[in-house]
Design an enzyme around this catalytic site. Structure first.
Site, PDB file in Angstrom:
ATOM      1  N   VAL A  62       0.170   3.958  -3.453  1.00 48.67           N
ATOM      2  CA  VAL A  62      -0.600   4.869  -4.297  1.00 48.67           C
ATOM      3  C   VAL A  62       0.191   5.086  -5.580  1.00 48.67           C
ATOM      4  CG1 VAL A  62      -1.828   6.037  -2.432  1.00 48.67           C
ATOM      5  CG2 VAL A  62       0.409   6.897  -3.163  1.00 48.67           C
ATOM      6  N   SER A  63      -0.485   5.605  -6.603  1.00 54.37           N
ATOM      7  CA  SER A  63       0.151   5.738  -7.915  1.00 54.37           C
ATOM      8  C   SER A  63       0.957   7.015  -8.085  1.00 54.37           C
ATOM      9  CB  SER A  63      -0.920   5.665  -9.018  1.00 54.37           C
ATOM     10  OG  SER A  63      -1.554   4.405  -8.996  1.00 54.37           O
ATOM     11  N   SER A  64       0.566   8.092  -7.381  1.00 56.27           N
ATOM     12  CA  SER A  64       1.234   9.375  -7.616  1.00 56.27           C
ATOM     13  C   SER A  64       1.312  10.199  -6.335  1.00 56.27           C
ATOM     14  CB  SER A  64       0.485  10.168  -8.695  1.00 56.27           C
ATOM     15  OG  SER A  64      -0.849  10.410  -8.275  1.00 56.27           O
ATOM     16  N   GLN A  67      -1.711  11.694  -4.419  1.00 54.45           N
ATOM     17  CA  GLN A  67      -2.587  10.786  -3.667  1.00 54.45           C
ATOM     18  C   GLN A  67      -2.052  10.534  -2.248  1.00 54.45           C
ATOM     19  OE1 GLN A  67      -2.418   7.565  -6.630  1.00 54.45           O
ATOM     20  NE2 GLN A  67      -4.635   7.801  -6.886  1.00 54.45           N
TER      21      GLN A  67
END
Length: 202
Positions: A62-64, A67
């Site tokens: 996931v990006s961050s 999330q």
């Protein structure tokens, strides 16, 4: 040499000569006529290690931090899928942009593939690996005879959503380099792009 071979086999050098005369064990010869014995061919169980069992690795990203729920969902899907196939597996997770090639988990994954330790790579979706450049990783997998399994072959999001997300990510990276990641100008530009993206999706 005949002496080393006799010691390894637990017989005398004269026995090896008799075996050679009887055609039971024929050594090769050096240019000078010296006998040479291939012990690995006579006792492969001693001189060859067991074949390496290559692992199945599932990769989730996931990006961050916000999330976390999506990361847990990916892990759950990967666990259920691999278990249903009867594959012993491990999961590598990552946190970071899909355009970041220096993520800890991705680097570990690539290192394991290049070392020949992985026989199968399982992903929920292709863009969980990388947004741009996944095909290069897949080419490496093919060269290393790593099977790639993508559970969801369809699109998770629409083309417009993917494009908007890519544009936002690119602008975020380059504006941070231009102005500094914590500068007022950088944040103002990012907020403006986010607003434009949101308006375009409505």
């Amino acid at each position: 040499s005949i002496t080393a071979a006799a010691q390894a086999l637990g017989v005398s050098a004269s026995t090896l000569r008799r075996w050679e005369a009887a055609g039971k064990l024929i050594p090769s010869r050096t240019k000078g006529g010296q006998r040479r014995y291939d012990l690995a061919s006579m006792h492969p169980e001693r001189y060859h290690s067991a074949p390496l069992v290559r692992r199945t690795v599932a990769y989730a990203r996931v990006s961050s931090h916000d999330q976390k729920g999506d990361l847990e969902r990916q892990q759950h899907v990967l666990e259920l899928y691999c278990a249903a196939q009867g594959w012993p597996f491990e999961i590598i997770t990552d946190l970071g942009s899909s355009m970041n090639y220096h993520k800890k988990g991705l680097r570990k994954l690539l290192g394991e593939i290049l070392d020949g330790n992985i026989g199968r790579l399982v992903l929920v979706h292709q863009d969980r690996l990388l947004r741009f450049g996944a095909e290069l990783v897949f080419a490496i997998c093919q060269a290393k005879q790593v099977e790639v399994v993508i559970i969801n072959q369809g699109e998770d999001r629409s083309f417009e959503e993917e494009l908007a997300s890519d544009v936002l990510e690119i602008i975020t990276v380059f504006s941070a380099r231009l102005y500094g990641s914590r500068s007022h100008k950088n944040q103002k530009l990012i907020d403006g792009v986010k607003a434009a993206v949101k308006d375009a999706q409505c």
